[in-house]
Design a protein around this motif. Structure first.
Motif, PDB file in Angstrom:
ATOM      1  N   SER A   1     -26.069  32.407 -18.207  1.00  0.00           N
ATOM      2  CA  SER A   1     -27.042  32.580 -18.561  1.00  0.00           C
ATOM      3  C   SER A   1     -27.317  31.747 -19.989  1.00  0.00           C
ATOM      4  CB  SER A   1     -27.546  33.890 -19.030  1.00  0.00           C
ATOM      5  OG  SER A   1     -28.689  34.307 -19.953  1.00  0.00           O
TER       6      SER A   1
ATOM      7  N   GLY B   1     -24.417  37.560 -11.279  1.00  0.00           N
ATOM      8  CA  GLY B   1     -26.149  37.639 -11.469  1.00  0.00           C
ATOM      9  C   GLY B   1     -26.566  38.997 -11.248  1.00  0.00           C
ATOM     10  N   GLU B   2     -26.131  39.695 -10.492  1.00  0.00           N
ATOM     11  CA  GLU B   2     -26.681  40.934 -10.031  1.00  0.00           C
ATOM     12  C   GLU B   2     -26.186  41.948 -11.151  1.00  0.00           C
ATOM     13  OE1 GLU B   2     -25.215  39.000  -8.038  1.00  0.00           O
ATOM     14  OE2 GLU B   2     -26.006  39.129  -5.920  1.00  0.00           O
TER      15      GLU B   2
ATOM     16  N   ALA C   1     -29.623  44.614 -17.611  1.00  0.00           N
ATOM     17  CA  ALA C   1     -30.898  43.675 -18.344  1.00  0.00           C
ATOM     18  C   ALA C   1     -31.307  44.603 -19.447  1.00  0.00           C
ATOM     19  CB  ALA C   1     -31.935  43.374 -17.413  1.00  0.00           C
TER      20      ALA C   1
ATOM     21  N   GLU D   1     -28.378  41.404 -14.062  1.00  0.00           N
ATOM     22  CA  GLU D   1     -29.652  42.076 -13.892  1.00  0.00           C
ATOM     23  C   GLU D   1     -29.563  43.560 -14.090  1.00  0.00           C
ATOM     24  OE1 GLU D   1     -33.383  42.538 -13.071  1.00  0.00           O
ATOM     25  OE2 GLU D   1     -32.487  40.707 -13.480  1.00  0.00           O
ATOM     26  N   ARG D   2     -28.568  44.297 -13.527  1.00  0.00           N
ATOM     27  CA  ARG D   2     -28.344  45.627 -13.577  1.00  0.00           C
ATOM     28  C   ARG D   2     -28.050  46.171 -15.195  1.00  0.00           C
ATOM     29  NH1 ARG D   2     -28.463  50.506 -14.087  1.00  0.00           N
ATOM     30  NH2 ARG D   2     -27.489  51.858 -12.864  1.00  0.00           N
TER      31      ARG D   2
ATOM     32  N   THR E   1     -23.277  38.137 -18.448  1.00  0.00           N
ATOM     33  CA  THR E   1     -23.943  37.051 -18.924  1.00  0.00           C
ATOM     34  C   THR E   1     -23.521  35.881 -19.095  1.00  0.00           C
ATOM     35  OG1 THR E   1     -25.400  38.333 -20.253  1.00  0.00           O
ATOM     36  CG2 THR E   1     -25.814  36.119 -20.638  1.00  0.00           C
TER      37      THR E   1
END
Length: 930
Positions: free
Chosen positions: A842, A804-805, A811, A808-809, A837
């Motif tokens: 996701s 998840g991190e 994104a 996000e990094r 992803t």
């Protein structure tokens, strides 16, 4: 047996003289009696004392008579500093041998060392230490008189003082120190030959500037004070102590500056003491400045010894001991600033080799030259104070200019010969480099020698470049430009200086020097060449913008291109240079500020391709290389990663074939830049084998030997992405050492390498702060925020199960950060982003996979990452395991091992073992897709 009370007073007098080894006739003369009466007393003594012969009587007398205590050693007026090694060595020699001579130039500290050793050894000698200063002795025949005076012996009838000294010391167990023998060597040698033959228990320690040449002699060369031993320096310690004694305690933080002063004084003890004594009035800055004329500054020493009042007085003393021919040779040799050979001395003086060799040997015997023997031959060197003394003597005689002119001719011959020398030329260059520099400095200041100075500066520039002293090479090319008589020669030297500046990544200098070359070319009437120089300056502002401190404004670069176009005419080379400038400046093919607008990409490509074609027509591989660089960049902005790699490969192949110009500044600069580009573009298309091959060539290039952080940076990136942890760790040591030696420069170009090393440490589970500190020093440029930094961070997070991190990094859409990812990282970015992803679960994973497949098609590594992500999404283990083989074939062992871990089950154990074999820590899978 008789007692002393049975011996008459007259017999006692005879016995005492027997103990002093007097003959019967000498005893008779001393006591004013007949020889027959002496014989009668001797017979009586033999009977009364019960000894067998006259020798036994002498030994009995020596035991019984009272001993005269030695005169105390001279008390030093200041503390003795350091010399622990020398004291140990000299003490060992004195203990092992009967006659030792401590040899060295005046002022090196021979007397102080000998006194220190004598004091340490005094307890080993039953009869102590006797000290004799021979400075007052001017007649070699008076040596025995000086020794007799120290022993307390007077003139004895019928016996000269030499015999008296020998007789008095015949049975003594003592150390005799003879100080300052150089001016009466012959007289000392004669005395010592008799003394050492007749006195088996005597040891002699002599100090002299020259050997004594007696049969028993062992020579100890007294070296200058150490400049650094295990981090300590006797020279610095002496300076600090004497400066404090003079009233100026010095801050320990100044030791580096003090060491530089001591080094310039060659570690000569007297010179250091005299300099330190001036510290309260001159300060360290004043002393450093005054050392350009040390003979003027180094005064104020002992009032009791005129020789030690100044360094000049010491040298006057030594000089006066030489024959006129040797004095003249010493003067001539002072022209050399570095060690020189006998053949060099013969060339400069014009004398025959046998005359010069004999003269040099005599000067070395007098400690006025130091001698070094090596497999390459014997070399000689004068300490700096002696050398300056010699040049002063030449100047006083009106012979200095002539000597320097001969030295200049010799230096020019050496420079020319070195250019065509064999594999040992670097050692030969190092041996004469300081003389070449000194000759150039002199010639540059003599108007009538301007042409010679220009030629020597040009040769020195070429030699220093090949020797990888590229900072000096640029300086020498600029010096040659300033000394040139013709504008065309000036322009040529400025161009070469600009090429060297390029090798140094000094963009501002490149720009300045190309413009200076253009001005000189215009003065020479060569407008076409001026056009090339102006166009090249404008191109550099864009092509090498990252190496600039101040990038020229866009309007300034555009004006240069316009001016170059006007001057170019129909000259092919000028047309090619202008075409390259137009591609770079007008179309921004190199993307110095931002990439071209979409509608400008075709025009950018067209201009770059035209520049390549024009450069190929003129047959200049360096011009063609520069144009191919522009074409590579244009393909990057067009988003054609594979065309980038192909063009960069063409460029390296072209440069690698330049056998006729491998060491020219321009060739080296282009090759280094080309290899870097080839690594980057190979990484961009997942060709790790070529990336590592080009990266290794870059790391091993001799021009980058002193800048290991620049040399290794792209190889570190390639190895990190492949997962070769051991290679990364070893290469990172070289990077870090060189980076620190360079002053820890905050160069953004070093960021990809530093962050790659940090990533490997994270994979290993190291709590490594050192590389984070490097990254903090390099800052947070946009390339790190959106480009390589995002990629590395996401890979770290995925390794530790933080999908998840990682998502996000990464994104930002690739289109949002295209400027920072299209160059190398686009395929890696979209592939890792797609996998993050999927692993994060996701809902947009399938869409991202579809986009990633399109972008990474043809890239074996990025394509396999995308395929693996799709297999995970589809829960197709067989398809996933197939990607491991693709990774292995591509040389990306980390991703192969990661694939096995992601496959789970029995495969996970094999993957963990593979990671361990790579030197990496275990990987975490937060959620198993199986």
């Amino acid at each position: 047996m008789a007692t002393e009370g049975d011996i008459s007073p007259r017999e006692a007098e005879v016995l005492e003289l027997l103990g002093a080894h007097f003959s019967n006739a000498e005893i008779a003369a001393q006591l004013f009696i007949s020889v027959r009466t002496v014989e009668s007393h001797v017979s009586s003594l033999l009977r009364k004392l019960g000894v067998p012969d006259r020798r036994a009587l002498a030994l009995r007398a020596a035991v019984d008579r009272p001993r005269r205590e030695p005169v105390p050693l001279p008390a030093p007026l200041s503390s003795f500093i350091g010399r622990a090694r020398e004291r140990g060595e000299l003490s060992g020699m004195v203990t092992a041998h009967r006659q030792v001579t401590a040899v060295g130039p005046g002022g090196v500290g021979k007397t102080r060392l000998a006194l220190a050793v004598a004091a340490e050894l005094a307890g080993r000698y039953t009869d102590g230490v006797w000290f004799v200063d021979l400075i007052p002795v001017t007649d070699p025949g008076m040596i025995a008189t000086a020794v007799a005076g120290a022993l307390g012996l007077g003139e004895q009838p019928g016996r000269d003082l030499t015999e008296s000294v020998v007789a008095a010391l015949a049975d003594r167990h003592a150390l005799l120190v003879l100080d300052n023998c150089e001016h009466v060597v012959d007289g000392v040698a004669l005395l010592l030959e008799r003394l050492l033959a007749a006195c088996p228990r005597m040891t002699v320690l002599a100090t002299s500037q020259a050997r004594l040449m007696v049969p028993f002699e062992r020579v100890y060369p007294v070296p200058p004070l150490s400049l650094a031993v295990d981090g300590e320096s006797d020279a610095v310690a002496l300076f600090v102590e004497r400066a404090a004694a003079a009233g100026l305690p010095l801050d320990p933080a100044l030791r580096g500056r003090i060491a530089s002063i001591c080094e310039r004084l060659d570690g000569m003890a007297l010179a250091i003491e005299l300099a330190a004594a001036r510290c309260p009035t001159l300060g360290l800055d004043g002393i450093t400045s005054a050392l350009s004329h040390p003979l003027r500054m180094l005064t104020g020493g002992s009032r009791t010894d005129e020789r030690h009042r100044s360094v000049r007085a010491v040298l006057d003393w030594s000089h006066a001991l030489l024959e006129p021919a040797d004095q003249e040779l010493l003067h001539q040799m002072s022209i050399f600033v570095a060690p020189f050979t006998a053949s060099a001395a013969a060339e400069v003086t014009g004398a025959t080799m046998d005359v010069v060799t004999d003269g040099l040997a005599r000067l070395a015997e007098q400690s006025l030259l130091t001698v070094t023997a090596s497999p390459r031959g014997t070399s000689y060197r004068a300490l700096e104070a002696i050398r300056q003394y010699g040049t002063e003597r030449l100047s006083q005689a009106g012979e200095l200019a002539g000597a320097r002119a001969r030295h200049l001719r010799w230096c020019f011959t050496q420079a020319v010969d070195l250019a065509a020398a064999g594999p040992d030329w670097r050692a030969r260059f190092d041996a004469v480099a300081d003389d070449l520099r000194a000759a150039l400095t002199w010639a540059a200041g003599e108007p009538e020698r301007r042409t010679d100075a220009h030629d020597l500066a040009r040769h020195l520039a070429e030699l220093t470049f090949t020797r990888h002293l590229i900072g000096e090479s640029q300086q020498r090319y600029e010096q040659a430009a300033a000394l040139a008589d013709e504008p065309a020669a000036t322009a040529s030297m400025f161009r070469k200086a600009a090429d060297v500046a390029g090798c140094r990544t000094r963009g501002d200098d490149m720009y300045r020097l190309h413009r200076a070359a253009a001005d000189a070319a215009r003065r020479a009437g060569d407008t076409a060449r001026a056009a090339v120089d102006l166009a090249t300056a404008a191109t550099a502002a864009y092509r090498f913008s990252s190496t600039f401190v101040r990038i020229p404004p866009e309007e300034e670069a555009v004006a240069l291109v316009s001016e170059a176009r006007e001057l170019a005419g129909d000259d092919p080379a000028a047309e090619a240079a202008v075409a390259l400038a137009e591609a770079g400046v007008l179309s921004d093919a190199f993307g110095a500020v931002q990439g071209p607008a979409d509608n400008a990409v075709p025009e950018t490509l067209a201009r770059a391709e035209r520049a390549v074609e024009l450069a190929r027509r003129i047959g200049d591989p360096l011009a063609e290389s520069a144009a191919l660089d522009a074409l590579t960049a244009a393909h990057a902005w067009a988003g054609d990663t594979f065309a980038c790699a192909a063009t960069a490969g063409r460029r390296v192949t072209l440069l690698s074939s330049m056998a006729d110009r491998p060491e020219t500044p321009g060739g080296v600069h282009e090759l280094i830049d080309g290899l870097g580009m080839a690594v980057q573009t190979s990484l961009g298309v997942g060709n790790l084998a070529d990336a590592r091959r080009w990266g290794r060539q870059l790391a091993d290039h001799p021009a980058l030997a002193e800048v290991g952080h620049r040399a290794t940076c792209w190889l570190l990136v390639a190895d990190a992405l492949a997962g070769n942890a051991d290679d990364v760790l070893s290469g990172s040591t070289r990077f870090l050492d060189a980076w620190r030696r360079a002053g820890s420069p905050a160069k953004a170009a070093l960021g990809p390498a530093a962050d790659a090393v940090a990533m490997i440490h994270s994979f290993r589970g190291d709590h490594e702060r050192e590389w984070q500190e490097v990254l903090d020093r390099l800052g947070e440029p946009s390339e790190r925020t959106y480009g390589y930094g995002a990629l590395y961070d996401a890979m770290r997070m995925l390794h530790h199960g933080q999908a998840g991190e990682a998502m996000e990094r990464m994104a930002p859409e690739p289109g949002e950060v295209w400027k920072w990812v299209t160059w190398i990282w686009l395929h890696w970015y979209v592939a890792i982003r797609a996998e993050a992803t999927v692993l994060a679960g996701s809902p947009v994973a399938r869409d991202r996979l579809a986009d990633a497949r399109t972008i990474t098609a043809g890239n074996p590594v990025a394509g396999a990452v995308v395929e693996r992500a799709g297999s995970l999404l589809d829960q197709d283990r067989e398809r996933l395991l197939a990607t491991a083989d693709v990774f292995e074939a591509a040389g990306c062992r980390y991703q192969a091992a990661r694939t096995m871990v992601l496959a789970g089950g029995e495969h996970a154990a094999r993957g963990a073992a593979a990671l361990a074999d790579l030197g990496l820590g275990p990987m975490t899978v937060s959620v198993s897709p199986w």
